[in-house]
Structure formats: C-alpha cells, structure tokens
Write an enzyme that holds these catalytic residues in place. Sequence first.
Site, PDB file in Angstrom:
ATOM      1  N   LEU A 223       0.816  -1.217   0.000  1.00 27.98           N
ATOM      2  CA  LEU A 223       0.000   0.000   0.000  1.00 27.98           C
ATOM      3  C   LEU A 223       0.847   1.265   0.000  1.00 27.98           C
ATOM      4  O   LEU A 223       0.411   2.313   0.472  1.00 27.98           O
ATOM      5  CB  LEU A 223      -0.922  -0.010   1.232  1.00 27.98           C
ATOM      6  CG  LEU A 223      -1.743  -1.281   1.452  1.00 27.98           C
ATOM      7  CD1 LEU A 223      -2.532  -1.183   2.750  1.00 27.98           C
ATOM      8  CD2 LEU A 223      -2.672  -1.532   0.259  1.00 27.98           C
ATOM      9  N   GLY A 253       8.513  -2.833  -4.720  1.00 24.69           N
ATOM     10  CA  GLY A 253       7.601  -3.965  -4.648  1.00 24.69           C
ATOM     11  C   GLY A 253       8.321  -5.296  -4.796  1.00 24.69           C
ATOM     12  O   GLY A 253       7.981  -6.282  -4.123  1.00 24.69           O
ATOM     13  N   ASP A 254       9.339  -5.329  -5.648  1.00 24.72           N
ATOM     14  CA  ASP A 254      10.123  -6.553  -5.822  1.00 24.72           C
ATOM     15  C   ASP A 254      10.887  -6.888  -4.545  1.00 24.72           C
ATOM     16  O   ASP A 254      11.001  -8.058  -4.158  1.00 24.72           O
ATOM     17  CB  ASP A 254      11.102  -6.387  -6.984  1.00 24.72           C
ATOM     18  CG  ASP A 254      10.431  -5.890  -8.239  1.00 24.72           C
ATOM     19  OD1 ASP A 254       9.269  -6.275  -8.483  1.00 24.72           O
ATOM     20  OD2 ASP A 254      11.047  -5.099  -8.970  1.00 24.72           O
TER      21      ASP A 254
END
Length: 314
Positions: A223, A253-254
Amino acid sequence: MIVTFTANPSVDRTVALGGPLHRGEVHRACSVTEHPGGKGVNVARVVAAAGIDVVAVLPGTEGDPVLGALAAAGIRCRAVSTGAAPRVNLTLTEPDGTTTKINEPGHPIDPGQRTELVAVLAGLAADARWVALSGSLPPGVPTGWYAELVAALRPARVAVDTSDQPLLELVAALDTTAPDLLKPNAEELAQITGAEAIEDPAAAARAAATLVERGVGAVLATLGAAGAVLVTREGAWSATAPRIVPRSTVGAGDSALAGYLLADVAGAAPADRLRAAVAYGSAATALPGTELPGPAHPDLAAVTVTALSPLPHL
C-alpha cells in the site's frame, strides 16, 4: 532454493535529476546508473544479497548485458536464447523521491522458446522452496501464460507479481489454478476484486480475503507509504512502514516480495513475513536509483505489525 522467472528482462537505466522534472525543458543529470532489471531479476538480486541460493530464469542471448551483470554478481542464471537484445527501461528520479518510468515493450518470445522456458522452470521447481513469476509479459505472449505456468509448476509453491491483463487472466482462472502467493498493490487489488477504493488496511484486507476464498494461499498487498497487509486462511495482518526519506521507488515492490520469501524460507510466522516484506520494500525506497537492499538495510524493528479483526470467512 528460490527460483525467479522474468519473462521480460531489461537493462534499467536510472537518471537522477538535481531538481523537479518539467516537461519540455532541458535537464542535467546528477548521475546515471544501470543495472540488470525486470521484476524477477530484482527479486533474485535481493535474495542473492541475503545469501540464499537463487536461480534466475529468463529469456536472453549470450553476451547481453543482463546476463553479464547477473553473472558478475554471482547470481546463477538459466537463459533461453531469443537472439534479441534486452529492452531498456528509463527511470527519472527527482530529489523528493518522485519517480517517472519509461518502459520499452520488450521482444516477443516464440512458442518454441516458451516451451523451453517452461521446461527449465519445471525442472528447477522440483527442488525449489518458491518459484516467483514476476513482471510484464513481452509482446505476442498470450496474456494467460502466468495462469498456465502456475498449473504447470505444481506442486511447487508459486508466487506471482504481475499487472494489467496478465493479472486479470490469472484471477479469472483462480477457481481452477491459484498461486500460493499473490502480490498486488492497492490499485491492482481494487481492479481484480471490484473494490471501489482501497483507502486503508482494513479495506485492503477485506478485498484480499475474497481472493483467499477463491484458493490463493496468501495475498500480500503493498500500500505504498501506508505499509502493507497480509491475508491468509490463518488470519489478516497490517504493517506500517518505517519513516524514511524516499529516494526512488524502483524495485520497492520486488524487494517486498523478496523480503517475504526470505522470511518464509527462514520459517517465520505470517506476521513476521509481513514485517520483512515491509522492511525490505521501505529499504528499497530509501536507496537511490536502482540500488536494492541487502540484509543490513531493512529495519525490522521499525515496522509495526497489527493483527486485524478476524474476517467472517477466514
């Protein structure tokens, strides 16, 4: 061992600007860096930095810069030759952390190359703790390919982090083949669950729970600055991100996915897997350009994890 698959690898070129980006104006770069890229490649880089055995599977041609950079970093690769150079993704970063990306589409993978990639993945999956399928698909590849891969790689545990039509088609197939871990962001979670908006962790958890009901083993929903939520059949948790000075969102995100997988391999409970995911994602955001976190960067103690009220169907 963790296996990562990058269907659309890239050379990630990051240009750091000394001030805000203004359309139509001339800008001078403070620095320019290049790293091997693609979401699965990023996951492999973070996992390798933590000292865990990893194999990166990807289409590539002998001598291309992505394979060369991975080899130089000591990361094992299994590449299927396509005869094409990797795409180049350009990222512009501003001093306040604002990131602008311009991604090339990539090069097609023909049916024979896809069959060879599936065979490589299936062979490695037999000895893997996780197989992570990450990123976009190149032009011409069927958008339902990730759903096919999840089925083909059983009984290995499979994590998927993708977007747009490949994500929609994967979700459409959940009733027959669901991944063990799905990692959407807030926008993607709203898109695949029909939620009008994901405005807080509780809303994210409710939306994620509908995917768990349909067979997904766990949903890790990132988020942004609000942290992340994790929903499994065991329960639901939210985590707040530590305070950082954002420098680049490239690979955040990775890195979160890699942090989750690393914690799972170490035997961590769900709440601590979420803690590691948020710590790694935040650490990536605090680093410049395409630099990714090593084990010394994440501040696990700065992440607060809270168990959410039990959801009716969990």
